[in-house]
Design a protein around this motif. Structure first.
Motif, PDB file in Angstrom:
ATOM      1  N   ALA A   1     -51.897 -16.359  -5.132  1.00  0.00           N
ATOM      2  CA  ALA A   1     -51.143 -17.600  -5.342  1.00  0.00           C
ATOM      3  C   ALA A   1     -51.475 -18.655  -4.287  1.00  0.00           C
ATOM      4  O   ALA A   1     -51.566 -19.853  -4.592  1.00  0.00           O
TER       5      ALA A   1
ATOM      6  N   ILE B   1     -45.209 -21.482  -9.469  1.00  0.00           N
ATOM      7  CA  ILE B   1     -46.415 -22.278  -9.236  1.00  0.00           C
ATOM      8  C   ILE B   1     -46.055 -23.648  -8.649  1.00  0.00           C
ATOM      9  O   ILE B   1     -46.728 -24.144  -7.738  1.00  0.00           O
TER      10      ILE B   1
ATOM     11  N   ARG C   1     -50.908  -9.304 -12.227  1.00  0.00           N
ATOM     12  CA  ARG C   1     -50.536 -10.608 -11.677  1.00  0.00           C
ATOM     13  C   ARG C   1     -49.793 -11.549 -12.633  1.00  0.00           C
ATOM     14  O   ARG C   1     -48.863 -12.245 -12.182  1.00  0.00           O
ATOM     15  N   PRO C   2     -50.155 -11.647 -13.919  1.00  0.00           N
ATOM     16  CA  PRO C   2     -49.475 -12.619 -14.772  1.00  0.00           C
ATOM     17  C   PRO C   2     -47.956 -12.465 -14.818  1.00  0.00           C
ATOM     18  O   PRO C   2     -47.235 -13.446 -15.041  1.00  0.00           O
TER      19      PRO C   2
ATOM     20  N   THR D   1     -45.251 -23.156  -4.972  1.00  0.00           N
ATOM     21  CA  THR D   1     -46.473 -22.881  -4.224  1.00  0.00           C
ATOM     22  C   THR D   1     -47.252 -24.174  -3.976  1.00  0.00           C
ATOM     23  O   THR D   1     -47.740 -24.410  -2.862  1.00  0.00           O
TER      24      THR D   1
ATOM     25  N   GLN E   1     -44.362 -15.309  -8.710  1.00  0.00           N
ATOM     26  CA  GLN E   1     -45.037 -16.486  -8.149  1.00  0.00           C
ATOM     27  C   GLN E   1     -45.890 -17.210  -9.186  1.00  0.00           C
ATOM     28  O   GLN E   1     -46.326 -18.338  -8.955  1.00  0.00           O
ATOM     29  N   TYR E   2     -46.118 -16.562 -10.332  1.00  0.00           N
ATOM     30  CA  TYR E   2     -46.905 -17.205 -11.385  1.00  0.00           C
ATOM     31  C   TYR E   2     -46.051 -17.696 -12.554  1.00  0.00           C
ATOM     32  O   TYR E   2     -46.580 -18.045 -13.600  1.00  0.00           O
TER      33      TYR E   2
ATOM     34  N   TYR F   1     -54.852 -20.537  -9.303  1.00  0.00           N
ATOM     35  CA  TYR F   1     -54.230 -20.116 -10.563  1.00  0.00           C
ATOM     36  C   TYR F   1     -53.040 -21.025 -10.877  1.00  0.00           C
ATOM     37  O   TYR F   1     -51.977 -20.896 -10.273  1.00  0.00           O
ATOM     38  N   GLN F   2     -53.230 -21.927 -11.805  1.00  0.00           N
ATOM     39  CA  GLN F   2     -52.201 -22.907 -12.128  1.00  0.00           C
ATOM     40  C   GLN F   2     -51.438 -22.587 -13.409  1.00  0.00           C
ATOM     41  O   GLN F   2     -50.583 -23.350 -13.841  1.00  0.00           O
ATOM     42  N   SER F   3     -51.759 -21.465 -14.026  1.00  0.00           N
ATOM     43  CA  SER F   3     -50.998 -20.973 -15.177  1.00  0.00           C
ATOM     44  C   SER F   3     -51.381 -19.524 -15.395  1.00  0.00           C
ATOM     45  O   SER F   3     -52.402 -19.041 -14.883  1.00  0.00           O
ATOM     46  N   LYS F   4     -50.559 -18.819 -16.176  1.00  0.00           N
ATOM     47  CA  LYS F   4     -50.852 -17.421 -16.472  1.00  0.00           C
ATOM     48  C   LYS F   4     -52.138 -17.260 -17.271  1.00  0.00           C
ATOM     49  O   LYS F   4     -52.784 -16.218 -17.233  1.00  0.00           O
TER      50      LYS F   4
END
Length: 326
Positions: free
Chosen positions: A214, A244, A233-234, A247, A238-239, A219-222
């Motif tokens: 993160a 996001i 991770r998805p 972050t 934090q996602y 990574y700005q979207s799943k």
């Protein structure tokens, strides 16, 4: 790059270590073995000399076979085994939706023999208890570690995701060289252990120092994780959309300081902790050589204490929900 002493031993490593887990576990389909071996060997060429793996870091290959992280690491480090610090862990089994813990003396010894075979070595530099087993007292675990050190099968030992009471009790029986706990800008709930580590002369190994990616800002979207098959991770908080957004708010401050040092967000996240504490070793990992190189070079980023304080001041105004804790 500065060298960090491991506890009170005569072992020293570069300030940035290598977490090998993601090659086979929790980050998508396992990397093909030959490719993974090549990645780890090139990492050594870059300067990595602290390799972290575990008995339970496994994945499922496309043909249905098991991908053992220890086998990949063992094959990779054969040409330079004596030049690195090799770490592995015992005591955890992944059981689908939960973990099972077993740190009984019999299991510890059986696990070590299996790890030595997979790693193609006759000793482990640091052997970690992967998680506290509520069924086994710390004095019992420490007693086994003392025996294994005396037998020459391990050089030193550590505890992962420990607390202060458990650490002190174990340390009184057999000195603990390192602990390996989650730590990043977004996961600071173990900071109460920093004075304890300093007092006892224990090195803090920080896993997930980039908050499972993160803090890279990449990574700005799943959707950025593709299919998500065998990728944890998805589903991490934090996602989420809110995660996001938070972050990115933090990274605005981080990137402003980073620009002065020509450092990326990831490099700043690593530099922040190694400039804050002289007994910490972050162990980021990646399958991509350019990211491995960039992460390692974070060890050369020198931040002033005012810059560290600026980041801390921002962090003190924020609360994060991340995988593994708060």
């Amino acid at each position: 790059m500065k060298r960090v002493r491991l506890g009170k031993t005569d072992m020293y490593v570069n300030a940035i270590g290598l977490g090998c887990m993601g090659l086979t576990h929790a980050s998508g389909l396992p990397t093909p073995k030959e490719e993974a071996v090549e990645i780890l060997r090139k990492a050594h060429d870059m300067g990595y000399d602290f390799y972290d793996t575990a008995e339970c870091y496994t994945g499922v290959n496309p043909d249905g076979s098991t991908a053992y992280n220890e086998e990949v690491v063992g094959e990779a480090v054969k040409p330079f085994r004596k030049d690195i610090i090799l770490c592995t862990k015992f005591g955890v089994k992944h059981m689908g939706d939960h973990l099972e813990f077993d740190s009984s003396p019999e299991t510890i010894r059986k696990s070590l023999e299996g790890s030595l075979k997979k790693l193609q070595t006759d000793y482990v530099d640091i052997y970690y208890q992967h998680r506290i087993d509520p069924k086994v007292e710390p004095e019992v675990v420490a007693g086994v570690m003392k025996e294994l050190i005396e037998e020459g099968k391990i050089k030193a030992w550590g505890i992962s995701e420990t607390n202060e009471e458990y650490l002190r009790r174990a340390h009184a029986v057999c000195p603990v060289t390192v602990i390996e706990n989650r730590y990043s800008m977004m996961a600071r709930w173990h900071e109460n252990l920093m004075p304890v580590c300093k007092e006892l002369g224990i090195t803090y190994v920080a896993f997930s120092p980039l908050a499972n990616g993160a803090l890279t800002g990449a990574y700005q979207s799943k959707k950025a994780f593709g299919s998500g098959e065998q990728d944890f991770r998805p589903d991490m908080p934090q996602y989420s959309e809110e995660g996001i957004k938070k972050t990115n708010e933090l990274l605005e401050v981080v990137s402003q300081i980073g620009e002065k040092h020509h450092a990326t967000n990831a490099q700043m996240s690593l530099a922040w902790m190694i400039n804050k504490y002289d007994f910490i070793i972050p162990i980021p990992g990646s399958r991509k050589l350019d990211r491995l190189q960039s992460n390692f070079e974070a060890g050369n980023v020198e931040l002033g204490q005012e810059e560290v304080k600026t980041i801390d001041d921002k962090l003190n105004t924020m609360e994060f929900k991340v995988f593994g804790g708060h």
